[in-house]
Write an enzyme that holds these catalytic residues in place. Structure first.
Site, PDB file in Angstrom:
ATOM      1  N   LYS A   1       0.861  -1.191   0.000  1.00 50.13           N
ATOM      2  CA  LYS A   1       0.000   0.000   0.000  1.00 50.13           C
ATOM      3  C   LYS A   1       0.893   1.234   0.000  1.00 50.13           C
ATOM      4  CE  LYS A   1      -4.248   1.127   2.518  1.00 50.13           C
ATOM      5  NZ  LYS A   1      -4.892   0.949   3.828  1.00 50.13           N
TER       6      LYS A   1
HETATM    7  C1  E4P Z   1      -8.361   1.690   3.850  1.00 48.69           C
HETATM    8  O1  E4P Z   1      -7.468   1.067   3.320  1.00 48.69           O
HETATM    9  C2  E4P Z   1      -8.192   2.498   5.049  1.00 48.69           C
HETATM   10  O2  E4P Z   1      -7.344   1.797   5.934  1.00 48.69           O
HETATM   11  C3  E4P Z   1      -9.477   2.770   5.746  1.00 48.69           C
HETATM   12  O3  E4P Z   1     -10.585   2.480   4.945  1.00 48.69           O
HETATM   13  C4  E4P Z   1      -9.519   4.140   6.350  1.00 48.69           C
HETATM   14  O4  E4P Z   1     -10.763   4.320   6.975  1.00 48.69           O
HETATM   15  P1  E4P Z   1     -11.037   5.510   8.020  1.00 48.69           P
HETATM   16  O5  E4P Z   1     -11.259   6.758   7.233  1.00 48.69           O
HETATM   17  O6  E4P Z   1     -12.273   5.085   8.733  1.00 48.69           O
HETATM   18  O7  E4P Z   1      -9.818   5.598   8.904  1.00 48.69           O
END
Ligand code: E4P
Length: 217
Positions: free
Chosen positions: A83
């Protein structure tokens, strides 16, 4: 639509994987910090619980170090997806990972222009953050529609991974908008099964069945 769990809680993950409905996992530095455990250990444990893609996020901000970190993360298990943040450096790293055959999830996407650039860089997944856009006063779901149209116009095969999902309505709207996958917190995953009329209907059926005095087994 593939459903990924956004979690580093391996006990919760083990339980929910047993439903047969979890297609993969995403993590981020906040979730790793929340686990209180070494990142490589958590990622290895998660990868052993699912054969689906498991996103593990780099912490560097320059492409060269991102590539070094991502290469190390990708060596943890064959289903690791590296990522990277949607920055200029992140997309340079994404291009390098694509050349090496390493899968990527380009995260923190907040505009269609950013998603276009991620696809051009060869991202495997792009993660538009719906909930955070809504919090910001924008329309997160509109972004999913825009990215879908752009990717379909040009035949990009980057998968749209709806992220920052806060409720079941987000999941169904993302599915209607053509997102390929959504990553959701465990609480939202559990809410996807629920409807008050299901509970009410089942209660009635069970009560009527009891009156028959029968047993199927
Ligand atoms: C996705 O890869 C993220 O880790 C996640 O969806 C972030 O979500 P949040 O905005 O609730 O922290």
């Amino acid at each position: 639509m593939q459903l990924f769990l956004d979690t580093t809680d391996t006990a919760v993950l083990r339980d929910l994987v047993s439903t047969g409905l979890v297609d993969g996992v995403t993590t981020n530095p906040t979730l790793i910090a929340k686990s209180g455990r070494p990142m490589l250990e958590v990622i290895a444990e998660i990868c052993a619980l699912t054969e689906g893609p498991v996103s593990a996020e780099v912490a560097a901000v320059d492409a060269k170090t991102m590539v070094a970190e991502g290469t190390k993360l990708a060596a943890v298990a064959p289903n690791v997806v590296v990522k990277v943040p949607l920055t200029r450096e992140g997309l340079v790293a994404t291009g390098e990972f694509a050349r090496q055959g390493i899968q990527t999830n380009v995260t923190l996407c907040f505009s269609a222009a950013q998603a276009l650039m991620a696809a051009k860089a060869g991202a495997t997944f792009v993660s538009p953050f719906i909930g955070r856009l809504d919090d910001h006063g924008a329309d997160g779901m509109e972004l999913i529609h825009e990215i879908r149209a752009i990717y379909d116009n040009y035949g990009f095969d980057t998968e749209i991974l709806a992220a920052s999902v806060r409720n079941p309505a987000h999941v169904t709207a993302a599915a209607l908008a053509g997102a390929d996958c959504a990553t959701i917190p465990p609480s939202v995953f559990l809410d996807l099964f629920k409807h008050p009329l299901t509970d009410k209907g089942l209660e009635q059926f069970l009560s009527d069945w009891a009156k028959t005095g029968q047993s199927i087994l």
